[in-house]
Design a protein around this motif. Structure first.
Motif, PDB file in Angstrom:
ATOM      1  N   LEU A  56      16.479  -2.317  16.036  1.00 51.24           N
ATOM      2  CA  LEU A  56      16.107  -2.440  14.630  1.00 51.24           C
ATOM      3  C   LEU A  56      16.875  -3.556  13.930  1.00 51.24           C
ATOM      4  CD1 LEU A  56      15.948   1.360  13.713  1.00 51.24           C
ATOM      5  CD2 LEU A  56      14.076  -0.161  14.362  1.00 51.24           C
ATOM      6  N   GLY A  57      17.556  -4.372  14.716  1.00 52.28           N
ATOM      7  CA  GLY A  57      18.302  -5.497  14.145  1.00 52.28           C
ATOM      8  C   GLY A  57      19.737  -5.495  14.611  1.00 52.28           C
ATOM      9  N   LEU A  60      24.121  -6.193  11.572  1.00 51.21           N
ATOM     10  CA  LEU A  60      23.590  -5.762  10.279  1.00 51.21           C
ATOM     11  C   LEU A  60      24.645  -5.147   9.370  1.00 51.21           C
ATOM     12  CD1 LEU A  60      20.124  -4.031  10.835  1.00 51.21           C
ATOM     13  CD2 LEU A  60      20.602  -6.204   9.722  1.00 51.21           C
ATOM     14  N   THR A  62      24.397  -2.921   5.674  1.00 49.78           N
ATOM     15  CA  THR A  62      23.437  -2.241   4.814  1.00 49.78           C
ATOM     16  C   THR A  62      24.110  -1.898   3.490  1.00 49.78           C
ATOM     17  OG1 THR A  62      22.382  -1.242   6.748  1.00 49.78           O
ATOM     18  CG2 THR A  62      21.857  -0.289   4.608  1.00 49.78           C
ATOM     19  N   TYR A 130      12.690  -9.682   6.451  1.00 50.34           N
ATOM     20  CA  TYR A 130      12.727  -8.371   7.106  1.00 50.34           C
ATOM     21  C   TYR A 130      12.279  -8.477   8.562  1.00 50.34           C
ATOM     22  CZ  TYR A 130      12.108  -3.269   7.561  1.00 50.34           C
ATOM     23  OH  TYR A 130      12.195  -1.951   7.951  1.00 50.34           O
ATOM     24  N   ARG A 134      15.293  -7.089  10.755  1.00 50.47           N
ATOM     25  CA  ARG A 134      15.070  -5.749  11.316  1.00 50.47           C
ATOM     26  C   ARG A 134      14.233  -5.786  12.586  1.00 50.47           C
ATOM     27  NH1 ARG A 134      17.925  -1.561  10.260  1.00 50.47           N
ATOM     28  NH2 ARG A 134      16.243  -0.095   9.908  1.00 50.47           N
ATOM     29  N   PRO A 201       9.896   3.451  12.691  1.00 46.98           N
ATOM     30  CA  PRO A 201       9.147   2.268  12.247  1.00 46.98           C
ATOM     31  C   PRO A 201       7.645   2.408  12.493  1.00 46.98           C
ATOM     32  CG  PRO A 201      11.088   1.639  13.514  1.00 46.98           C
ATOM     33  CD  PRO A 201      10.937   3.115  13.666  1.00 46.98           C
ATOM     34  N   TYR A 231      19.337  -5.035   3.482  1.00 42.96           N
ATOM     35  CA  TYR A 231      19.796  -5.325   4.837  1.00 42.96           C
ATOM     36  C   TYR A 231      20.226  -6.786   4.901  1.00 42.96           C
ATOM     37  CZ  TYR A 231      17.524  -0.945   6.107  1.00 42.96           C
ATOM     38  OH  TYR A 231      17.160   0.385   6.182  1.00 42.96           O
ATOM     39  N   GLN A 233      21.906  -9.671   7.482  1.00 47.96           N
ATOM     40  CA  GLN A 233      22.231 -10.013   8.863  1.00 47.96           C
ATOM     41  C   GLN A 233      23.291 -11.102   8.898  1.00 47.96           C
ATOM     42  OE1 GLN A 233      19.107 -11.812  11.311  1.00 47.96           O
ATOM     43  NE2 GLN A 233      19.717 -10.472  12.994  1.00 47.96           N
ATOM     44  N   GLN A 270      26.855  -1.945  10.789  1.00 47.50           N
ATOM     45  CA  GLN A 270      26.140  -1.386  11.932  1.00 47.50           C
ATOM     46  C   GLN A 270      27.077  -1.140  13.113  1.00 47.50           C
ATOM     47  OE1 GLN A 270      23.757  -3.979  14.400  1.00 47.50           O
ATOM     48  NE2 GLN A 270      22.035  -2.564  14.356  1.00 47.50           N
TER      49      GLN A 270
END
Length: 410
Positions: A56-57, A60, A62, A130, A134, A201, A231, A233, A270
């Motif tokens: 999902l990435g 990261l 958040t 996104y 993600r 997802p 989110y 990155q 993350q």
């Protein structure tokens, strides 16, 4: 006696009572099998969770909104929205050189319709970043663009399961669906990400953020558009912790909050989430492995019990061997080898059974078990140690028997 003779005699003694020998080794078999299976499933689960999160990435951070209060670092969610679109734009401008992408998320659950078909899905309003942040590149069609977002176009990218529910095997691209009564054109479909629980997802729909905020979104009490999460990155894992601290300070300054206990947001890493999940699963695996190891001890006690019975049953045989010149160490070695053969044989059968059990359970749970050579060798070595430890006393007792009294034994 040479080692081959000792093993041969021990093997004949074991085969003389095959059923009893199998039942004696059963505790070791079950113990080793349980250790192998549980550790394999545990390591496989850890790897599966890690892959799911990383799919999902990567790299990261958040940023989530909430109400401060309680112990340091605690943020309670569900209150008034606290992260505004202006906050997100400020983050993008201020950290442009330190981030690979940024994707705010405003979301809600809505009913989705296409002709006679309908389903419920999580609708996410976000920016084009996104897709990369993600790891949500469409398998069919394309992602919406910044021009779509600025023009507030009503376009949507469907999750795999949503597309299946609404269109079955038909091509959804270019079709019009209704989200909460508002018409959207399908421009892309995401690949099958698997069922990852509550926030799968596959059960999401992605639309441009400006469109979402205009048609489906909410504002704070000052009328400013708000988002649920952001989110971000980072460029690399090495700089992620420093970036997390900088963003925390930046958000605190923007919200004019100096006390960390009163923060109305949180910035989560993350890497920290992965470490926490791995620690929990590894601890659980070790705990289950320890519980399974107890059955090895129970199996060892069973071996000791049967070996003591065997010594009593074969007292006359021991006396005859001593009368023919066998030394106490020969008797000790013979019975000790019998015990080790039982436990090692049980260990080998347990390893085979454990590998089979782990694969069967893994298929049922859709997890690929992982086996490390060290865990297999440790289980095998422990089973051999059980044979030596619990077989030594019966063997020593046999070696100390008086030959004259042994010959008189009935």
């Amino acid at each position: 006696m040479n080692p081959l003779q000792v093993v041969s005699i021990a093997w004949r003694a074991i085969l003389a009572n095959p059923l009893r020998s199998v039942l004696t080794a059963l505790g070791v078999i079950i113990g080793v099998a349980a250790v192998i299976a549980l550790t394999g499933i545990g390591q496989g689960s850890t790897a599966s969770i890690t892959r799911s999160l990383e799919s999902l990435g990567t790299n990261l951070l958040t940023v989530s909104g909430g109400r401060g209060g309680g112990p340091p670092g605690l943020v309670r969610f569900g209150g008034p929205p606290t992260i505004t679109l202006k906050d997100v734009q400020a983050l993008r401008e201020h950290f442009a050189a330190q981030i690979a992408g940024i994707a705010p998320v405003a979301q809600g659950n809505h009913q989705i319709k296409f002709e006679a078909n309908n389903t419920n899905a999580t609708v996410i309003g976000t920016w084009p970043d996104y897709a990369s942040v993600r790891n949500a590149q469409p398998a069919q069609g394309s992602f919406f663009t910044e021009a779509d977002n600025q023009a507030r176009k009503r376009v949507a990218v469907l999750g795999y399961q949503v597309a299946q529910d609404l269109f079955g095997g038909s091509d959804p691209l270019g079709q019009k669906i209704k989200i909460a009564g508002v018409s959207f054109t399908v421009v892309g479909v995401l690949p099958d990400k698997g069922d990852s629980g509550f926030a799968s997802p596959n059960s999401q729909i992605l639309v441009p953020l400006n469109t979402y905020l205009q048609r489906l979104g909410r504002s704070n009490n000052r009328g400013e558009p708000t988002v649920n999460q952001v989110y971000i990155q980072g460029l690399s894992k090495d700089t992620l912790k420093d970036l997390q601290n900088q963003i925390t300070d930046f958000m605190a300054e923007r919200h004019k909050i100096s006390n960390p206990d009163e923060y109305d947001f949180s910035v989560q890493n993350q890497a920290d989430a992965l470490a926490s999940v791995n620690q929990v699963t590894q601890t659980l695996t070790l705990f289950l492995g320890g519980v399974a190891g107890i059955s090895l001890l129970v199996g060892g006690i069973g071996i000791m019990n049967i070996m003591l019975v065997s010594v009593t049953e074969r007292t006359r045989e021991i006396g005859i061997r001593k009368a023919l010149g066998a030394k106490p160490r020969d008797i000790l070695t013979q019975f000790l080898v019998e015990s080790v053969v039982l436990s090692v044989g049980g260990g080998l059968l347990g390893i085979a059974l454990g590998l089979g059990m782990a694969r069967s359970v893994g298929n049922l749970m859709h997890i690929t078990p992982l086996f490390s050579l060290s865990s297999v060798l440790l289980a095998f070595a422990f089973s051999a140690a059980v044979g030596v430890f619990f077989g030594y006393y019966p063997a020593l007792r046999a070696a100390r028997l008086d030959p004259v009294e042994s010959l008189r034994y009935e």
